[in-house]
Design a protein around this motif. Structure first.
Motif, short mmCIF file in Angstrom:
data_model
loop_
_atom_site.label_atom_id
_atom_site.label_comp_id
_atom_site.label_asym_id
_atom_site.label_seq_id
_atom_site.Cartn_x
_atom_site.Cartn_y
_atom_site.Cartn_z
N GLU A 122 0.86 -1.18 0.00
CA GLU A 122 0.00 0.00 0.00
C GLU A 122 0.89 1.23 0.00
N TRP B 109 -4.19 7.15 -1.96
CA TRP B 109 -3.69 5.85 -1.51
C TRP B 109 -4.06 4.76 -2.51
N ASP C 29 -7.84 1.77 -5.67
CA ASP C 29 -7.80 3.02 -4.91
C ASP C 29 -8.38 2.75 -3.51
N ILE C 30 -7.57 2.94 -2.47
CA ILE C 30 -8.02 2.69 -1.09
C ILE C 30 -8.02 3.98 -0.28
N SER C 31 -8.08 5.12 -0.97
CA SER C 31 -8.03 6.41 -0.29
C SER C 31 -9.17 6.55 0.73
N ARG C 32 -10.38 6.15 0.34
CA ARG C 32 -11.53 6.28 1.26
C ARG C 32 -11.31 5.43 2.51
N ARG C 33 -10.80 4.19 2.32
CA ARG C 33 -10.55 3.33 3.47
C ARG C 33 -9.50 3.93 4.38
N LYS C 34 -8.45 4.52 3.80
CA LYS C 34 -7.39 5.12 4.59
C LYS C 34 -7.90 6.32 5.38
N ILE D 69 -10.98 6.74 6.47
CA ILE D 69 -11.79 6.21 7.57
C ILE D 69 -10.90 5.67 8.68
N GLU D 70 -9.82 4.95 8.31
CA GLU D 70 -8.91 4.42 9.31
C GLU D 70 -8.25 5.55 10.10
#
Length: 372
Positions: A292, A304, A328-333, A335-336
């Protein structure tokens, strides 16, 4: 060669499927005829990802056609010996395993002459195939109108030859595809006299194309559903093939990525580059790719991404190809990060107020306490 170059150039400029017949030199120096068909595989936006090319050895068919041409000349010169020539026709094409049908345009009520190879291909007797109506009924409904229009032009003498891919639906439900070459023969007055139709069974090739297209459609659907885009990196050639969706994850317009390692490195957010180097080193050892990292778009924004894939090695154990997906994991990042901030804020508030918190799951008897 000049004709092949002309056809390929036109296909690459227009993105259209192309077909060409050309001779290719075999390993032993012998030239053989091939039917070459190239078609583009596109992504969901219609952009070309790659070209697939199918080569079919048609040398036997070309030899049969050469023999056909010689026989046609004999037919034109010896109309009085038509019956004998028809027999020769059938024997020639039976030997080559190629279906043949002969239409008498000046006597439309006369049965169509055909050979055993065509009867075997379509699973009907000589009498059944002797009727034009039967031929029309076998042709798939979707193709009838187009086929009929072009065939009428041939019979009217508006053209001398015609090639079609005909789709036959047989009485037992089987589906057969044939590459059909129609040739018009004229009488001494120049009027349309006969049509010779040579049928080559291409069912296997058509099924291969359909299966390949189905797999491509499935891949496109999987990428769209999982929001994960494919890449294919040929490490030793330093060629990295990206789909337009993969380029979009890096903030690039379609077709702008040149596929080089250095261009990819420039897109990575500098503080995260060590993470990627560590992941590449691990992939060299295990073959598994998982990391990541952040990328910096041309507008300066950070995003991300998560990459998962597999590295493949050559016979010497050197990596030569990496295939995988990027998401794309920007939204998950985000939230984390919000959860981490909330947890840190809660812990600080408990310390200041000297208040402790606990959570007891009665069903499992799990009792969790905060540090305070």
């Amino acid at each position: 060669l000049p004709h092949v170059i002309e056809v390929l150039t036109h296909a690459l400029e227009t993105g259209e499927t192309y077909e060409v017949e050309s001779r290719h030199r075999r390993f032993d120096g012998v030239y053989r005829w091939f039917h070459v068909r190239g078609f583009p595989l596109r992504d969901i936006d219609g952009s070309i990802l790659r070209w697939c090319v199918l080569l079919t050895d048609i040398d036997d068919r070309k030899r049969a056609e050469a023999q056909r041409d010689r026989t046609i000349q004999e037919l034109q010169a010896q109309q009085s010996k038509l019956s004998e020539s028809e027999q020769r026709f059938r024997a020639i094409f039976d030997e080559a395993g190629t279906g043949m049908a002969l239409f008498d345009l000046q006597h439309p009520d006369k049965p169509i002459q055909n050979n055993r190879a065509l009867q075997t291909m379509l699973g009907l007797s000589q009498e059944e195939l002797g009727l034009l109506e039967t031929f029309n009924q076998l042709t798939a409904v979707a193709d009838r109108e187009v086929d009929a229009a072009a065939f009428r032009e041939l019979c009217e003498g508006k053209r001398d030859s015609l090639r079609q891919e005909k789709h036959f639906i047989l009485p037992d439900g089987r589906s057969v595809w044939a590459n059909v070459i129609f040739t018009l023969l004229r009488d001494s007055a120049g009027l349309p006299r006969f049509v010779i139709a040579i049928h080559q069974d291409i069912t296997g090739r058509k099924r291969a194309v359909e299966e390949l297209q189905a797999k491509q459609d499935l891949l496109d659907l999987a990428q769209k559903s999982a929001r994960a885009m494919a890449f294919d990196w040929y490490i030793q050639q330093e060629v990295n093939v990206w789909s337009p969706q993969q380029e979009a994850l890096y903030g690039l317009p379609p077709g702008s990525f040149d596929g080089t390692y250095q261009s990819w490195k420039k897109l990575i957010y500098a503080p995260d580059w060590p993470l990627l180097l560590k992941a590449i080193t691990r992939a060299h050892e295990t073959g598994d790719v998982s990391v990541e990292f952040r990328v910096k778009w041309p507008d300066g924004s950070l995003h991300w991404l998560a990459t998962n894939g597999q590295m493949f090695f050559d016979d010497q154990g050197k990596p030569f190809r990496m295939v995988g997906f990027t998401a794309d994991i920007s939204r998950r990042k985000i939230i984390e990060e919000e959860l981490r901030r909330s947890a840190a804020f809660l812990a600080q508030a408990q310390q200041l107020s000297r208040t402790g918190s606990f959570s007891w799951r009665v069903a499992t008897d799990e009792n969790a306490w905060s540090e305070e």
